[in-house]
Design a protein around this motif. Structure first.
Motif: not given
Lengths: 547, 547
Positions: A105-107, A109, A124, A126
């Motif tokens: 689970x990560x940002x 772009x 940006x 998640x």
């Protein structure tokens, strides 16, 4: 909830973040339950990996590219197929180690050209992205099914109305794909489904069926003046006929390199006047990958006529005439005469022109079309895409040489699947689905708080303060996510704030009620408050939450 | 635990991520407990904000700069002072809304020139950064104290040996600062502390005290040949004297613009032969901000002598002679004669040269120095900086016009503090502090699992499988973070793996033991296993965990 910092870039304020954390917790629980293993891959990823799969070149300006102080190239991850495949190719040696499914689970772009709709299409955001690795197609499809089922549980637990639809696989290739949509009238996507069966697909993938057979020709062919009527709508209005008896023409060009030279092929696509071209389906017509709309110059050269009045009568090789399935069954129809300001009426296949070179599904379905499974008619609703499961196959494992040794000791490429959920987009989608003129109406599982306590005179009445504090402690002990509004606002302003925020359950603590042993409860969707005995309030609210 | 993807960029594998999540959970709990409010600020931040505070220009290549598809500039956040100040200036209007403390746990990027020591000095890492906002200095110092105390609880809960030390405020300005270090022999930083008091500071900030008084001159001044001995160590060896009777000279130049012209000032710093210059302290000598080491040309011009043989005798204006406090109290010392290959012995202040122009604390402290609080002598140990609390004052709020209205309705700049914890660095620091030749020894609160069950023949013995499954369920029910190793490895390989990973508690389930009603328990630091009755094992392990 959120605060815009820049184009498509947001700060999640405390209430918004609480919702995000609830979304993440549900996703994490169900992913773990389904046997997926969490790790955390970096945001800033070396260009070399992206070059291995060719995505460094294939992805356009949507991929955010970064140079470090030494001038080395990196990508800010939009997804992590390359990194997980790199991890796995050094970790997985044998068929004994698979199946495996890793997620993080990560940002992310994505440098969208025009970020819009707030969280719906931010830059940006998640995402939960998972990647499965199997020894063969059968195993991969099993992993895919496990994820599909986990997604169904996840969206059910969110308490949102959702629909899983079959999707087109697009350019990524692969063999199967479903999107999960939150139903909302403001959604960007059209979802096609059959209310009397389980057929569901997005508009790109929904098949348009033509039933019945072609009627015999009844009218004579006649060239009719249709001045300045280059559109079927105008023709139908001028001739006072049903739009459904007209046929429109779309001229396409396919350019391909053959023996070092660019060769052009021309296609005439025919659609019923009231139907819309489905551009994805057009790309699947044999010979039409890739394609573009023909230019005005090309049209004049090939058809000897300006755009707007083209038609199949008199059109011949090298033009390929492709009729939509519906058009192929039409008779006595109206179509362009390949002459400006003129159309033919009473046109009929076989009699007035050759049968079409190709018949294909070219159009978007419309409400009332027969369902492809033959079990009823189609309906359409709008949705927000919040999840996607995808059978990747071996595209990545082959280009990155991610292999394992099978039972015979022979190397074979890993069969992959990938599975995304837009964590921050859920926040926006849940709001789009659940609001009224007072504000948001959170489903209990996503609400920033399940219960708000609104004391009337927390700082003035010792009794109110004492009972509020006791109730807060009791609610917490019962596992209720509770907040006290001790700001000392007037009741109207206080209630309006919590209705705007959308906390699903509210209890008002006032002196008068307390003297009678009562508190005032109101659910966010309730028209009126009701009195609940002080002694029962916690179990009463708990019951409402569990409903 | 982690896997390198690129220079200073890591994937956190499942075991490593579990540790990170435990670190985050403890930090979050204690931050919330201390009244801080979590939000989430974006990684990609518009350059405009960074230009408002001047950091866009001030920060060198360590700030990762990004251009989007439209050519607009962004920074990948190394910290978020600008964004939080921007959030707060639009949210805080009145003194009634403060104090406030916002934090987030978010990825950071610092483009270090030479990433090294794995997680210690990576480029992409996770940090918890908090920012407090107060109406006045007193309020800010109170917020600072609350954070200092929260950090103390956090590091105590980690189960790591740590030390908070006073730090120099550095270039950021502000009025007070402490660093929190995990003690480890491999640490980058030297920590100074007094075992008999609570004095503690990092090497940059630790004050060197000179006690006693200067002895009367006892020797005559003599010029002595010291061929090729340009270093105090060589002089002492040649003359067979104690290094502590020598004085070394450091020539510095300060260049400043005065009336549009660059003016140079020269400084001669004197340190005892065995002491080291503290460059931070040098910068605090009046007139020495900024400074640089004098060039060879400058030294020859100003002192008429090559470097290596300088000394205060005969040195006069415009050179400012600055003696370290220790040097100012020396008599009969040895120092350069301002002539190549010659030193003076028996040098004495007042008699052979003027008293120094300035006396200052110029040196690093050494073990055994008196503690500045007069309560004993100093010791030194090495640490890894994992936290930093900082009184920022109004530097950011003034440049960004973040003001509030005070009780008199007048706008005043917010008093700020900032507070960081290196979440991912904790993982590395904990390992550096806790390992032996078998692997890591996790403190229970950070271990990826608290307990590992090692069944002997899980797939062969029905009895072993049954008891293992029962024990696993019972341990989970007791709130123990437990894992079963069902890989079917031989005992030696299985134990070695778990000792390497560092799970603190291990229980072996074997048929022979089960028949006697026993299991084998071994703590990661225990030399031997011990038998524990099957019926007691869960409460036994629970007791060990709670110790």
């Amino acid at each position: 909830m959120i605060k815009r910092l820049g184009s498509g870039i947001y700060t999640y304020m405390p209430m918004g973040l609480k919702v995000i954390r609830k979304v993440e917790a549900i996703v994490r629980e169900e992913m773990n339950q389904a046997g997926a293993v969490e790790l955390l891959m970096p945001l800033v990823q070396p260009a070399e990996l992206w070059q291995e799969t060719g995505r460094w070149d294939k992805m356009g300006p949507e991929l955010l590219r970064i140079k470090d102080r030494h001038g080395r190239d990196y990508a800010f991850q939009p997804t992590s197929e390359e990194v997980i495949t790199d991890v796995v190719r050094s970790e997985i040696k044998s068929y004994r180690q698979i199946p495996l499914n890793f997620y993080h689970i990560q940002t992310k772009f994505r440098d969208e050209r025009r970020p819009r709709f707030g969280l719906m299409r931010g830059r940006e955001f998640t995402m939960k992205d998972a990647y499965s690795f199997d020894r063969d197609l059968e195993g991969m499809q099993k992993s895919y099914k496990i994820m599909y089922d986990a997604y169904t549980r996840i969206f059910t637990r969110f308490g949102l109305q959702f629909r899983a639809v079959a999707a087109d696989n697009g350019a990524i290739g692969g063999t199967g794909s479903h999107e999960f949509h939150v139903i909302a009238g403001t959604g960007e996507d059209a979802l096609v489904y059959c209310p009397s069966s389980d057929y569901a697909a997005n508009m790109e993938a929904a098949e348009a069926i033509a039933t019945g057979s072609r009627a015999a020709a009844g009218a004579a062919l006649a060239k009719t003046a249709t001045p300045k009527a280059s559109k079927c709508e105008d023709v139908a209005a001028q001739l006072k006929i049903d739009l459904k008896t007209t046929v429109k023409t779309i001229a396409l060009t396919s350019e391909k390199e053959v023996d070092g030279k660019v060769a052009k092929q021309y296609f005439m696509l025919l659609l019923r006047g009231d139907h819309e071209l489905n551009e994805i389906k057009a790309g699947k017509v044999p010979g039409l990958n890739p394609y573009r709309f023909s230019t005005e110059e090309e049209i004049k050269e090939v058809y000897g006529c300006a755009p707007g009045y083209l038609g199949p009568i008199g059109t011949k090789a090298p033009v390929t005439v492709v009729a939509d399935r519906t058009v192929a069954l039409m008779s006595d129809f109206v179509t362009g005469a390949n002459e400006v300001d003129f159309h033919f009426t009473g046109a009929n296949w076989g009699r007035d022109m050759a049968e079409p070179s190709l018949v294909a599904d070219l159009r978007n379905v419309v409400e009332g079309d027969p369902s492809p499974d033959g079990k009823g008619v189609l309906a359409i609703e709008r949705g927000i895409e919040v999840g996607h499961v995808f059978q990747l196959g071996t595209a990545y494992s082959e280009s990155m040489q991610a292999t394992f040794l099978d039972e015979n000791g022979k190397p074979a490429p890993l069969q992959m699947g990938c599975y995304g959920i837009g964590i921050t987009r859920i926040l926006g989608a849940a709001i789009e689905q659940n609001f009224d003129d007072k504000g948001i109406i959170w489903p209990t599982s996503l609400a920033p708080f399940e219960l708000v306590l609104c004391p009337m005179g927390y700082d003035r009445s010792e009794m109110v303060k004492e009972e509020t504090d006791k109730l807060y402690a009791a609610a917490q002990a019962a596992g209720i996510d509770v907040i006290v509004d001790d700001r000392g606002l007037r009741p109207g302003a206080m209630f309006a704030d919590w209705e705007l925020i959308g906390v699903p359950h509210r209890v008002v603590i006032g002196e008068r009620g307390l003297k009678e042993g009562n508190l005032e409860y109101q659910g966010r969707r309730d028209a009126e408050a009701s009195a609940v005995a002080l002694a029962d309030i916690v179990s009463f609210v708990k019951g409402k939450i569990q409903q």
